[in-house]
Scaffold this active site. Structure first.
Site, PDB file in Angstrom:
ATOM      1  N   GLU A 178       0.792  -1.233   0.000  1.00 26.33           N
ATOM      2  CA  GLU A 178       0.000   0.000   0.000  1.00 26.33           C
ATOM      3  C   GLU A 178       0.822   1.280   0.000  1.00 26.33           C
ATOM      4  OE1 GLU A 178      -3.320   0.368  -0.258  1.00 26.33           O
ATOM      5  OE2 GLU A 178      -3.442  -1.794  -0.600  1.00 26.33           O
ATOM      6  N   SER A 454     -50.575 -31.867  33.303  1.00 25.99           N
ATOM      7  CA  SER A 454     -50.114 -32.863  34.276  1.00 25.99           C
ATOM      8  C   SER A 454     -48.656 -32.721  34.673  1.00 25.99           C
ATOM      9  CB  SER A 454     -50.346 -34.268  33.720  1.00 25.99           C
ATOM     10  OG  SER A 454     -51.729 -34.529  33.616  1.00 25.99           O
TER      11      SER A 454
END
Length: 779
Positions: A178, A454
């Site tokens: 870069e 239940s």
């Protein structure tokens, strides 16, 4: 002389330029200079709070399968490698797994990276060995998977790294690709500008840029990406100002933490440290040359060279960067050639989960809001370590999906929810809030309260069994029809699911077969206030005070049901369900730990009796499909539940390690046409067909003993006597003398020579015993 001759011609342009410089350029530059210094001096990168699952414990003897181990490794971002030598990778040869862990800092201190070998046996971990010293390891953990991120307004994912901690190849390679003259330019590179102009003119279009690293940083920190002349001028001026005030190292460190390197939905990846996790699931220091080259190559265009979307482009770009590493002496030609021959190796699922498990994360947020507000979470650079078990969570979601598919079109209107916990300490391991995995909508596991049917019955029986002088699992209960006038004048006539009554039945049979009439009569004999008080001790509100409570007329969420059943699964310890283990700051320091210290436990003999009875439910009762399946060896204790008109299907069950509660039903409360055994139970069964877990012991706990009981009078009898039932009882709770059944009864199955029955009628109910003391608050 030349100057004097030219001055009349230059005088006006000179004064105009000087005026522009003094009147505009200089003040404008001073304004920019102030802006640059203020922004850079106060530069604090926002690091989001990350949320992690629990670390995977590896210890010899722990239940584990190859499928589950590989799922855990993949989910945590580990990649499969030939040798498993790079941190964050694993290799497999037969039953031998070589794993290079990454290490982590957690609320319990964390662990250092290490290379280990895990040998799997038949459903368990056979051994764990440290390959560094060859010694066996008693216990180690793999670093946990990241499951969510609490972002600020910018949705930026970042990890801060200092320049000294960066791999030298990354530092040198970034500059080589870069900005080769980074160490010497003044923020702009005039020679690079000329080279780029020449190359672009020759090509007829833009093929080369000339931005320095400093210019790129300025662009990210201060400017928009509009291609205007004004922006170019500002970029150049700010770059030179930045170079005037700050060292090259500080500029480079800011760059590697700020540069944009990827996107996932609305979440942006900034900095090389975050990108290393996003693309490779590893830390920067553990990346190989080809992986560093890929990240450096992405700087030019993270979207265009996205290795997941455009692998061919990315591979070409990576190999070009590797060649530039060679050209600048960072790698040898042989090293580059070997690196270029490797595949991209990016992980399939990037480690950027915003909220991978929203139902679970809702509980996490609820449990930490008293200690951390939303602003602190968004900007705190914190790590939240949760109790989530990735395998339990994913297997639960798969179990729901498989059950829905088995129901066919009937599943279209049906929804699902579930909670999985550690049976010993109350850690929440998984939460399913919808039949659709990852659904961000209504969380039924926490927010939907439905009649539990239940599933309430074990608690009714438990309260009775706290008085062993009166009740035991062989005590005969009356399952005859009931008709009761309610306070509002209506007649209440409950019935069993099979619409039959079964006469006098042993207590364990009544629970195993979930007979309503026997359970109601038991609850009335025990006393509704006692049972209601017991349920309220779990922190439940608005508990029904009528007799319908005894068969589940109580609306609860799956999380609340799991909280209740955790009491039984943990052997009588009232443990709050926790989803968070601790919070660690950005420096690895623990700032909050969440833990529960269990007491001595309460009513344990009664809890152990109910647990044994619930094992009979799964053996031959309403959940007998478990006993009839390959899961029979787990000796599951469980209970089905079905609400009126088949609206809600429930199942709660636990093994030696795990408790899981599932619910199926419709959001509009219309009948789902599913019993507990045909809806929620199959989900539970599908989960534990995959989830490694220990069997629930079948041995009796302390304080219990097996005894033969005559259900007619609840007294000890001989095994050969008619109707004799062998059940566990509280030691010392039975009379010392054993009833004989006589010659004729033992010989002819309970009838004397005249054929008259020798069974005695059941005793009339005694006065209710003293009230059971409420349990400590379970929430």
């Amino acid at each position: 002389m030349i100057f004097q001759a030219c001055w009349p011609w230059l005088r006006i342009p000179f004064w105009v330029c000087l005026g522009l410089f003094v009147g505009f350029v200089l003040p404008y530059t001073l304004v920019l200079n102030k802006r640059v210094q203020e922004r850079f001096n106060d530069l604090v990168f926002a690091v989001p709070t990350r949320v992690f699952a629990r670390p995977l414990p590896l210890v010899a003897g722990e239940p584990m399968t190859a499928e589950t181990l590989q799922l855990e490794l993949t989910f945590a971002g580990y990649t499969q490698d030939i040798a498993g030598q790079v941190a964050g990778s694993w290799a497999m040869k037969g039953s031998h797994y070589t794993i290079s862990s990454r290490g982590y800092a957690g609320p319990e201190g964390g662990e250092l990276p290490k290379r280990i070998e895990v040998l799997l046996g038949k459903g368990v971990i056979a051994s764990v060995r440290d390959l560094g010293n060859g010694k066996a390891i008693d216990l180690t953990h793999l670093d946990p998977a990241r499951i969510a991120t609490v972002y600020g307004a910018d949705q930026v994912d970042r990890r801060i790294v200092h320049l000294a901690d960066l791999p030298p190849l990354l530092v040198g390679g970034l500059q080589a690709v870069e900005d080769r003259d980074f160490k010497h330019n003044i923020g702009i590179d005039f020679s690079a500008i000329l080279r780029a102009m020449f190359a672009n003119l020759r090509a007829g279009h833009t093929v080369q840029g000339a931005s320095t690293l400093t210019q790129q940083l300025v662009r990210n920190l201060f400017l928009s990406r509009q291609q205007t002349f004004k922006r170019k001028i500002n970029e150049a001026l700010m770059s030179m100002l930045l170079e005037m005030h700050y060292s090259k190292d500080r500029i480079l460190e800011a760059y590697v933490n700020e540069v944009f390197l990827g996107q996932q939905g609305g979440q942006a990846v900034h900095g090389f440290a975050a990108a290393a996790e996003f693309y490779y699931g590893r830390q920067l220091r553990d990346l190989r040359p080809q992986e560093i080259a890929m990240l450096v190559g992405l700087v030019k265009g993270p979207s265009y060279y996205d290795p997941r979307r455009y692998p061919d482009r990315a591979l070409t770009r990576r190999n070009l960067v590797l060649q530039e590493f060679v050209d600048t002496g960072l790698l040898t030609a042989d090293q580059a050639k070997a690196a270029q021959a490797t595949p991209l190796g990016v992980i399939q699922d990037g480690q950027l989960p915003h909220n991978r498990f929203p139902a679970f994360m809702q509980l996490v947020r609820q449990q930490i809001t008293s200690d951390f507000d939303e602003d602190t979470l968004r900007a705190g650079n914190l790590s939240i370590f949760t109790t989530l078990d990735p395998a339990a969570q994913l297997y639960s979601e798969q179990a729901v999906d498989a059950t829905m598919k088995s129901l066919g079109k009937r599943a279209d209107p049906i929804q699902a929810a579930g909670v999985v916990t550690d049976a010993h300490d109350g850690s929440v391991l998984a939460i399913v809030g919808s039949k659709f995995a990852g659904d961000q909508g209504f969380n039924r596991a926490l927010d939907s309260q439905r009649p539990i049917g239940s599933t309430i019955k074990p608690f009714v029986y438990l309260v009775a069994l706290t008085d062993p002088s009166r009740w035991n699992l062989a005590t005969a209960l009356d399952d005859s029809p009931i008709s009761m006038r309610m306070q509002n004048g209506t007649l209440w006539e409950p019935h069993n699911d099979d619409n039959q009554s079964h006469g006098m039945v042993p207590m364990v049979e009544a629970l195993a077969q979930s007979w309503n009439l026997a359970s109601i009569r038991l609850g009335l004999a025990v006393g509704l206030p006692r049972i209601r008080g017991f349920l309220q001790s779990f922190g439940l509100e608005n508990v029904n005070s009528g007799p319908s409570l005894l068969i589940g007329a109580l609306d609860l969420s799956p999380l609340q049901v799991a909280q209740m059943y955790e009491y039984i699964a943990s052997d009588g310890h009232a443990l709050p369900l926790l989803a968070v283990r601790g919070v660690v700051d950005g420096n690895g320091n623990t700032i909050k730990r969440y833990e529960v210290k269990a007491g001595a436990g309460e009513y344990q003999p009664a809890v152990r009796l109910v647990t044994w009875a619930m094992q009979q439910v799964a053996l031959y009762g309403t959940a007998h499909s478990l006993g009839d399946s390959s899961l029979a060896s787990l000796h599951v204790a469980g209970k089905t539940g079905t609400s009126n008109d088949l609206r809600d299907s429930w199942f709660a069950g636990f093994t030696g390690d795990h408790l899981a509660v599932f619910w199926l039903g419709r959001d509009d409360n219309k009948p789902a046409h599913l019993f507990g055994a045909t809806g929620a139970l199959p989900v539970w069964r599908n989960l534990f067909a995959k989830l490694p877990t220990r069997p629930l012991p079948v041995t009796l706990g302390d304080g219990l003993q097996m005894a033969w009981i005559n259900p007619a009078d609840g007294k000890p009898t001989e095994p050969q006597c008619t109707g004799a039932k062998q059940v566990p009882v509280v030691a010392g709770s039975l009379p010392g003398d054993v009833e004989g059944c006589g010659f004729w009864q033992s010989l002819f199955g309970g009838t004397g020579p005249a054929g008259s029955s020798s069974s005695a009628a059941p005793p009339s109910p005694a006065a209710p015993p003293a009230a059971v003391q409420p349990l400590p608050n379970g929430n």
